[in-house]
Design a protein around this motif. Sequence first.
Motif, PDB file in Angstrom:
ATOM      1  N   GLY A  61      79.336   0.661  -5.396  1.00  0.00           N
ATOM      2  CA  GLY A  61      79.748   1.976  -4.926  1.00  0.00           C
ATOM      3  C   GLY A  61      80.515   1.928  -3.619  1.00  0.00           C
ATOM      4  O   GLY A  61      81.228   2.878  -3.279  1.00  0.00           O
ATOM      5  N   ASP A  62      80.395   0.811  -2.878  1.00  0.00           N
ATOM      6  CA  ASP A  62      81.153   0.672  -1.629  1.00  0.00           C
ATOM      7  C   ASP A  62      82.628   0.421  -1.938  1.00  0.00           C
ATOM      8  O   ASP A  62      82.976  -0.164  -2.964  1.00  0.00           O
ATOM      9  N   ALA A  63      83.482   0.856  -1.029  1.00  0.00           N
ATOM     10  CA  ALA A  63      84.929   0.716  -1.208  1.00  0.00           C
ATOM     11  C   ALA A  63      85.446  -0.518  -0.477  1.00  0.00           C
ATOM     12  O   ALA A  63      84.967  -0.857   0.612  1.00  0.00           O
ATOM     13  N   SER A  73      81.750  -2.177  -8.553  1.00  0.00           N
ATOM     14  CA  SER A  73      80.974  -1.659  -9.685  1.00  0.00           C
ATOM     15  C   SER A  73      79.725  -2.485  -9.963  1.00  0.00           C
ATOM     16  O   SER A  73      78.729  -1.954 -10.478  1.00  0.00           O
ATOM     17  N   ALA A 102      84.915  -4.876  -9.616  1.00  0.00           N
ATOM     18  CA  ALA A 102      85.406  -3.674  -8.936  1.00  0.00           C
ATOM     19  C   ALA A 102      86.370  -2.933  -9.839  1.00  0.00           C
ATOM     20  O   ALA A 102      86.945  -3.503 -10.768  1.00  0.00           O
ATOM     21  N   GLU A 103      86.552  -1.649  -9.549  1.00  0.00           N
ATOM     22  CA  GLU A 103      87.503  -0.811 -10.274  1.00  0.00           C
ATOM     23  C   GLU A 103      88.504  -0.241  -9.287  1.00  0.00           C
ATOM     24  O   GLU A 103      88.115   0.325  -8.264  1.00  0.00           O
ATOM     25  N   VAL A 142      92.774   0.625  -3.014  1.00  0.00           N
ATOM     26  CA  VAL A 142      91.368   0.850  -2.731  1.00  0.00           C
ATOM     27  C   VAL A 142      90.608   0.716  -4.035  1.00  0.00           C
ATOM     28  O   VAL A 142      90.971   1.321  -5.057  1.00  0.00           O
ATOM     29  N   LYS A 170      90.980   2.241  -7.650  1.00  0.00           N
ATOM     30  CA  LYS A 170      90.996   3.704  -7.632  1.00  0.00           C
ATOM     31  C   LYS A 170      92.332   4.287  -7.168  1.00  0.00           C
ATOM     32  O   LYS A 170      92.883   5.169  -7.808  1.00  0.00           O
ATOM     33  N   THR A 224      86.522   0.295  -5.845  1.00  0.00           N
ATOM     34  CA  THR A 224      85.094   0.527  -5.678  1.00  0.00           C
ATOM     35  C   THR A 224      84.313  -0.577  -6.373  1.00  0.00           C
ATOM     36  O   THR A 224      84.597  -0.911  -7.538  1.00  0.00           O
ATOM     37  N   THR A 243      89.380  -2.827   0.172  1.00  0.00           N
ATOM     38  CA  THR A 243      90.833  -2.810   0.040  1.00  0.00           C
ATOM     39  C   THR A 243      91.296  -4.142  -0.522  1.00  0.00           C
ATOM     40  O   THR A 243      90.855  -5.206  -0.061  1.00  0.00           O
ATOM     41  N   MET A 264      87.318  -0.676   6.514  1.00  0.00           N
ATOM     42  CA  MET A 264      87.107  -1.059   5.120  1.00  0.00           C
ATOM     43  C   MET A 264      87.480  -2.525   4.955  1.00  0.00           C
ATOM     44  O   MET A 264      88.558  -2.940   5.344  1.00  0.00           O
TER      45      MET A 264
END
Length: 241
Positions: free
Chosen positions: A34-36, A52, A61-62, A48, A64, A50, A38, A1
């Motif tokens: 949608g990809d993760a 957006s 990104a959000e 982590v 999680k 995601t 770090t 990641m």
Amino acid sequence: MPRFFFPQALSIGSALTLSDQIAHHIQVLRLQPGDAITLFNGQGGEYVATLSAIEKKRAHAEVKTFSPREAELPYGLTLAQALPEGSKMDWIVEKAVELGATALQPLAAQRCVVRLSGERAEKKQAHWQGIIHAAAEQCGRNRLPHLGELADFRRWIGQSDLHRRILLSPRGEAPLSGWARHHPPQAVTLMVGPEGGFTEEEEDLACAQGALMLTMGSRVLRTETAGLAALAALNAVWGEL
């Protein structure tokens, strides 16, 4: 990641606008919404998030989840490095971060060919800080080593330090590895001279201030090799490697 340094507050559920630099890396890696990824901010642990949205020069990104994972040594290692020529310092900073150094102290010694001051010193400081960020991203560290401001060797050696100071020199009578085998893991500061080494006057001054003079063996190592070899040796003897 993919891992990125994000020097802002992070918390689960927060929506982030990532920096232009991170956005550029995301596009280079061809990541999609949608990809993760770090994120870490150097304060410990990692998050982590995601993706957006990805725009031309910006990404969102959000956050999680949070992980308290750490990759730090159980003892502090400071590398006090006299400035070498050219881009050698870049290499030293990068590899010292990978080897777990908790602090880096640039020194201006008598035999240093490179002389930095004023705006030029500030630019170099910012450049090395960027290398620290990138190296931490690559090697999985979630805490950033402290980068001290460039200091004159004579002034710096006269300051009090709670850590054991070890001066690496061909004049040393005992090897660093032998000393480490007979002492428990502990916080130490490793001092490395420039090309040509510290002068005898500087070494004598360091010893007068309580530094322990040790050698790296029968071969004389280059300035860009000595400190990194010493970090690796201590990690090996004290069980990290």
